[in-house]
Structure formats: structure tokens, C-alpha cells
Scaffold this motif. Sequence first.
Motif, PDB file in Angstrom:
ATOM      1  N   VAL A   1     -19.071   3.333  43.891  1.00 17.78           N
ATOM      2  CA  VAL A   1     -19.791   4.198  42.957  1.00 17.78           C
ATOM      3  C   VAL A   1     -19.177   4.100  41.569  1.00 17.78           C
ATOM      4  CG1 VAL A   1     -20.361   5.866  44.790  1.00 17.78           C
ATOM      5  CG2 VAL A   1     -18.317   6.225  43.384  1.00 17.78           C
ATOM      6  N   LYS A   2     -19.917   4.594  40.603  1.00 21.59           N
ATOM      7  CA  LYS A   2     -19.402   4.785  39.251  1.00 21.59           C
ATOM      8  C   LYS A   2     -19.424   6.276  38.928  1.00 21.59           C
ATOM      9  CE  LYS A   2     -20.669   0.301  37.247  1.00 21.59           C
ATOM     10  NZ  LYS A   2     -21.466  -0.375  36.187  1.00 21.59           N
ATOM     11  N   GLN A   3     -18.477   6.687  38.088  1.00 24.58           N
ATOM     12  CA  GLN A   3     -18.349   8.093  37.719  1.00 24.58           C
ATOM     13  C   GLN A   3     -18.168   8.229  36.219  1.00 24.58           C
ATOM     14  OE1 GLN A   3     -16.926  11.666  39.645  1.00 24.58           O
ATOM     15  NE2 GLN A   3     -19.049  11.123  39.358  1.00 24.58           N
ATOM     16  N   THR A   4     -18.758   9.263  35.655  1.00 23.68           N
ATOM     17  CA  THR A   4     -18.616   9.552  34.233  1.00 23.68           C
ATOM     18  C   THR A   4     -17.393  10.434  34.005  1.00 23.68           C
ATOM     19  OG1 THR A   4     -21.015   9.489  34.036  1.00 23.68           O
ATOM     20  CG2 THR A   4     -19.810  10.450  32.207  1.00 23.68           C
ATOM     21  N   VAL A   5     -16.707  10.200  32.882  1.00 22.45           N
ATOM     22  CA  VAL A   5     -15.512  10.961  32.530  1.00 22.45           C
ATOM     23  C   VAL A   5     -15.838  11.949  31.409  1.00 22.45           C
ATOM     24  CG1 VAL A   5     -13.179  10.792  31.559  1.00 22.45           C
ATOM     25  CG2 VAL A   5     -13.963   9.108  33.246  1.00 22.45           C
ATOM     26  N   PHE A   6     -15.392  13.199  31.579  1.00 22.07           N
ATOM     27  CA  PHE A   6     -15.621  14.251  30.587  1.00 22.07           C
ATOM     28  C   PHE A   6     -14.303  14.867  30.136  1.00 22.07           C
ATOM     29  CE2 PHE A   6     -19.908  14.109  32.138  1.00 22.07           C
ATOM     30  CZ  PHE A   6     -20.710  14.685  31.150  1.00 22.07           C
ATOM     31  N   LEU A   7     -14.273  15.329  28.897  1.00 21.69           N
ATOM     32  CA  LEU A   7     -13.224  16.210  28.402  1.00 21.69           C
ATOM     33  C   LEU A   7     -13.751  17.630  28.539  1.00 21.69           C
ATOM     34  CD1 LEU A   7     -10.660  17.084  26.855  1.00 21.69           C
ATOM     35  CD2 LEU A   7     -11.889  16.560  24.721  1.00 21.69           C
ATOM     36  N   VAL A   8     -13.028  18.458  29.285  1.00 23.81           N
ATOM     37  CA  VAL A   8     -13.474  19.832  29.506  1.00 23.81           C
ATOM     38  C   VAL A   8     -12.332  20.805  29.212  1.00 23.81           C
ATOM     39  CG1 VAL A   8     -15.138  19.142  31.282  1.00 23.81           C
ATOM     40  CG2 VAL A   8     -12.837  19.851  31.958  1.00 23.81           C
TER      41      VAL A   8
ATOM     42  N   LEU B   1     -16.439  13.398  36.715  1.00 25.79           N
ATOM     43  CA  LEU B   1     -17.344  14.535  36.778  1.00 25.79           C
ATOM     44  C   LEU B   1     -17.389  15.224  38.140  1.00 25.79           C
ATOM     45  CD1 LEU B   1     -19.456  16.338  35.450  1.00 25.79           C
ATOM     46  CD2 LEU B   1     -21.173  14.561  35.907  1.00 25.79           C
ATOM     47  N   ALA B   2     -17.282  14.468  39.230  1.00 26.91           N
ATOM     48  CA  ALA B   2     -17.507  15.050  40.567  1.00 26.91           C
ATOM     49  C   ALA B   2     -16.717  16.334  40.829  1.00 26.91           C
ATOM     50  CB  ALA B   2     -17.238  14.013  41.652  1.00 26.91           C
ATOM     51  N   PRO B   3     -15.386  16.343  40.669  1.00 26.99           N
ATOM     52  CA  PRO B   3     -14.656  17.591  40.945  1.00 26.99           C
ATOM     53  C   PRO B   3     -14.855  18.664  39.877  1.00 26.99           C
ATOM     54  CG  PRO B   3     -13.144  15.905  40.186  1.00 26.99           C
ATOM     55  CD  PRO B   3     -14.467  15.230  40.371  1.00 26.99           C
ATOM     56  N   LEU B   4     -15.304  18.264  38.687  1.00 29.49           N
ATOM     57  CA  LEU B   4     -15.522  19.220  37.604  1.00 29.49           C
ATOM     58  C   LEU B   4     -16.842  19.972  37.746  1.00 29.49           C
ATOM     59  CD1 LEU B   4     -14.591  16.979  34.507  1.00 29.49           C
ATOM     60  CD2 LEU B   4     -13.077  18.508  35.780  1.00 29.49           C
TER      61      LEU B   4
ATOM     62  N   GLY C   1     -10.266  15.478  44.861  1.00 29.87           N
ATOM     63  CA  GLY C   1     -10.786  14.735  43.718  1.00 29.87           C
ATOM     64  C   GLY C   1     -12.026  13.941  44.083  1.00 29.87           C
ATOM     65  N   GLY C   2     -12.633  13.330  43.071  1.00 25.19           N
ATOM     66  CA  GLY C   2     -13.849  12.564  43.302  1.00 25.19           C
ATOM     67  C   GLY C   2     -13.635  11.369  44.209  1.00 25.19           C
ATOM     68  N   LEU C   3     -12.519  10.641  44.003  1.00 26.44           N
ATOM     69  CA  LEU C   3     -12.228   9.477  44.838  1.00 26.44           C
ATOM     70  C   LEU C   3     -12.047   9.891  46.293  1.00 26.44           C
ATOM     71  CD1 LEU C   3     -11.557   6.457  45.156  1.00 26.44           C
ATOM     72  CD2 LEU C   3      -9.189   7.007  44.545  1.00 26.44           C
ATOM     73  N   ASP C   4     -11.308  10.961  46.518  1.00 28.14           N
ATOM     74  CA  ASP C   4     -11.078  11.457  47.864  1.00 28.14           C
ATOM     75  C   ASP C   4     -12.399  11.863  48.526  1.00 28.14           C
ATOM     76  OD1 ASP C   4      -9.055  12.672  49.920  1.00 28.14           O
ATOM     77  OD2 ASP C   4     -10.449  14.310  49.480  1.00 28.14           O
ATOM     78  N   MET C   5     -13.236  12.539  47.779  1.00 26.69           N
ATOM     79  CA  MET C   5     -14.522  12.998  48.326  1.00 26.69           C
ATOM     80  C   MET C   5     -15.408  11.809  48.702  1.00 26.69           C
ATOM     81  SD  MET C   5     -17.873  13.305  47.014  1.00 26.69           S
ATOM     82  CE  MET C   5     -19.290  14.370  47.188  1.00 26.69           C
ATOM     83  N   MET C   6     -15.474  10.808  47.827  1.00 25.71           N
ATOM     84  CA  MET C   6     -16.271   9.626  48.123  1.00 25.71           C
ATOM     85  C   MET C   6     -15.735   8.902  49.349  1.00 25.71           C
ATOM     86  SD  MET C   6     -16.404   6.079  48.063  1.00 25.71           S
ATOM     87  CE  MET C   6     -14.961   5.663  47.084  1.00 25.71           C
ATOM     88  N   CYS C   7     -14.423   8.739  49.411  1.00 27.08           N
ATOM     89  CA  CYS C   7     -13.797   8.002  50.501  1.00 27.08           C
ATOM     90  C   CYS C   7     -14.043   8.694  51.842  1.00 27.08           C
ATOM     91  CB  CYS C   7     -12.304   7.870  50.227  1.00 27.08           C
ATOM     92  SG  CYS C   7     -11.446   6.741  51.332  1.00 27.08           S
ATOM     93  N   ARG C   8     -13.932  10.011  51.877  1.00 31.74           N
ATOM     94  CA  ARG C   8     -14.152  10.756  53.114  1.00 31.74           C
ATOM     95  C   ARG C   8     -15.621  10.700  53.542  1.00 31.74           C
ATOM     96  NH1 ARG C   8      -9.699  13.671  54.665  1.00 31.74           N
ATOM     97  NH2 ARG C   8      -8.040  13.672  53.084  1.00 31.74           N
ATOM     98  N   THR C   9     -16.511  10.715  52.569  1.00 31.14           N
ATOM     99  CA  THR C   9     -17.937  10.623  52.884  1.00 31.14           C
ATOM    100  C   THR C   9     -18.249   9.284  53.542  1.00 31.14           C
ATOM    101  OG1 THR C   9     -18.518  12.070  51.031  1.00 31.14           O
ATOM    102  CG2 THR C   9     -20.264  10.670  51.906  1.00 31.14           C
ATOM    103  N   VAL C  10     -17.705   8.199  52.970  1.00 31.81           N
ATOM    104  CA  VAL C  10     -17.934   6.865  53.540  1.00 31.81           C
ATOM    105  C   VAL C  10     -17.239   6.720  54.886  1.00 31.81           C
ATOM    106  CG1 VAL C  10     -17.520   4.390  53.216  1.00 31.81           C
ATOM    107  CG2 VAL C  10     -18.311   5.788  51.289  1.00 31.81           C
TER     108      VAL C  10
END
Length: 318
Positions: A122-129, A202-205, A41-50
Motif C-alpha cells: 500500500v501507499k500512505q499519505t503523510v500529514f503534519l498534525v 494518515l492511518a493511525p492519525l 501504527g499504520g504499518l502494523d495494522m496493514m501487516c496484521r490485516t494481510v
Amino acid sequence: MKTFAKLLLLVSTSLMGFSHTYAQEWPTKPVKFVVPYNAGGGLDMMCRTVAERLATVVKQPVVVENKVGASGTIGSAYVAKSAADGYTILCANNSDLTLAQFIIPKLSYSPEKDFLPLVMAVKQTVFLVGNAAVPATDAAQLIELSKKSPLAYANPGLGSNTTLAMEMFNAASKANFISVPYTGVALTDVISGQVPLTVFNLAPLLPHIKAGKLKPYVVFQSERHPSFPDIPTAREAVGVDVVAASWFGFFAPVGTPQGITRQLEQGIRTVLADPATVAVLSKAEMQIVGMPSTDFSKVIVAERAYHQRLVQRFNAAK
């Protein structure tokens, strides 16, 4: 009195020296970042990057551990009960720290009392897909389709701001979207067609949207997203503002010495300002914030009040 004053000065100086030494000695072993959701997920990706880059700053390994379940509350509870020594840090989103307490009864920890905000990263945008098989080309068609036959949407579960946003959208549009809670990321099932829709950061999408496997229908923010200028906001789609932008941040257990939290805050902000970090996170459509702890704390207080009002309004609690 003079003797007492000298003693007081000696004790004060000793304590200051102890605090300084304690902070200077940290870290002497690996630091653990806990992500309360599945990897990917996006949170996991950000956390691992940091984490990867912070290790070079603090001169110790920074490992990431995923402790999933119960809409992120299992991992959050684990950190809340961990030693306040700077070696166990929570990577969380706003659902975990500003919403869960109003939706999930009898939490085993207090989001307000058990954590010290360090940095809003960070901030992330939320989408309905929806997946490629959904026979709707825009939000209006999707809503009408759901009225004819209920459409399920995968979500992180009760306690998530994305789920709350979707329920608000559902009520405003008078559509028939059915919640299907998942533990962690449900993209595999959405892409394969087992569940037609999801609402997520949005990140994982993004890679799946670019590959044509997912179609965006609505963005849950006040303005259209610059990377998707043709996708309407909730207000444009149904006439009601539904804003669910997520932030990701870092938290220490309450009681962690100030010298350590200061080092963590400075280290994380240094990493977030590094061009290499900016390149990775920006590619995932994450807006880097690097907000310091004092400002971050104020945002959390205001957002808790906002979420409490929303939950009461939409009767979202169990």
C-alpha cells in the motif's frame, strides 16, 4: 559425451524436482511477519490485516511480531540475519529500505544486499498534525507560532522519511520546529499535550482527527488529499515541494528460494485483491497497490537515489 549429457540432464531434472518439492513443502509451520515498529501504527495494522488473511491462503498460521527500536533498524536487522527459508518475513516501509542507510551510520545489515522485495502492498499519505490545544488554525499560523516559541514534533526518529520531510519543511518555512524522536508511535503523548505536533502516516492519525483530538496542518504530497481538501500541500504553504508519501511492503531475506518467494508474492497479492482486505485498508485511507516484485525492485532503486540526494542536500546524516 553422450554419457555426460545424460548425466547433466539427470542432475538438472533432479534439481528442478528438488526446487519444486521444496517450494511445494512450504509452509510446514507458522510463518512470522516482523514489524520493526510498535503495534498500533499504520504499518502494523496493514501487516496484521494481510497476515490474518494470508493464513487461509497458505494453510498455516501467519503471526506478527513487533521488534522495535533504532528507527526500525533492529527489526530489519533481525530479519536480515534470519534463515532464508520463507518463515521470517519483514513488513517494512520505505524509510527502512531506501533511507536509513544514508542517515544511520554503520547499519548492521545492507538494505540493498540482504533483502528480496516481494510486494509493495500500500501507499500512505503523510500529514503534519497538532493536538487540540495548539492555538493555530492553519499552517501559516503554526509557522508564525513556532517562530515566537519553538514547537516540538514527535517522530519515529533518525532514518525516517517523515522526519526528513519535516526538516525540509522546517528549512523552507524558516520555522522553529524541534524534533523529538520516539521509539514507535507517539500519538498518546501528542494527544495528551506532552508534545504539540507530530508528522506521520494518515492511518493511525485518522480516528483522532475525526474525533477532534488532532488537527491536520499540511499534507506532504504534490496534491491535496481528497478526504482533506482544505489542508494545503507543502508547496502551497511554504512554496517548496515536500513529498513524503510512504509505502509499506514485504521482504524476504536474500537467498530465499525462488519457489517460496513466488508463493509469498502470489499469496500476498491475492490477499490484497480480496474485497474484505480492500474494505479494511481503504477505511484507513491506505491506497492498495499490490505491486509485483520486479516493479517494486525498480521503485526501490530509484527511491534510494532520490533519498541519497536529499540527505546530501539537507545534510541530514549524523
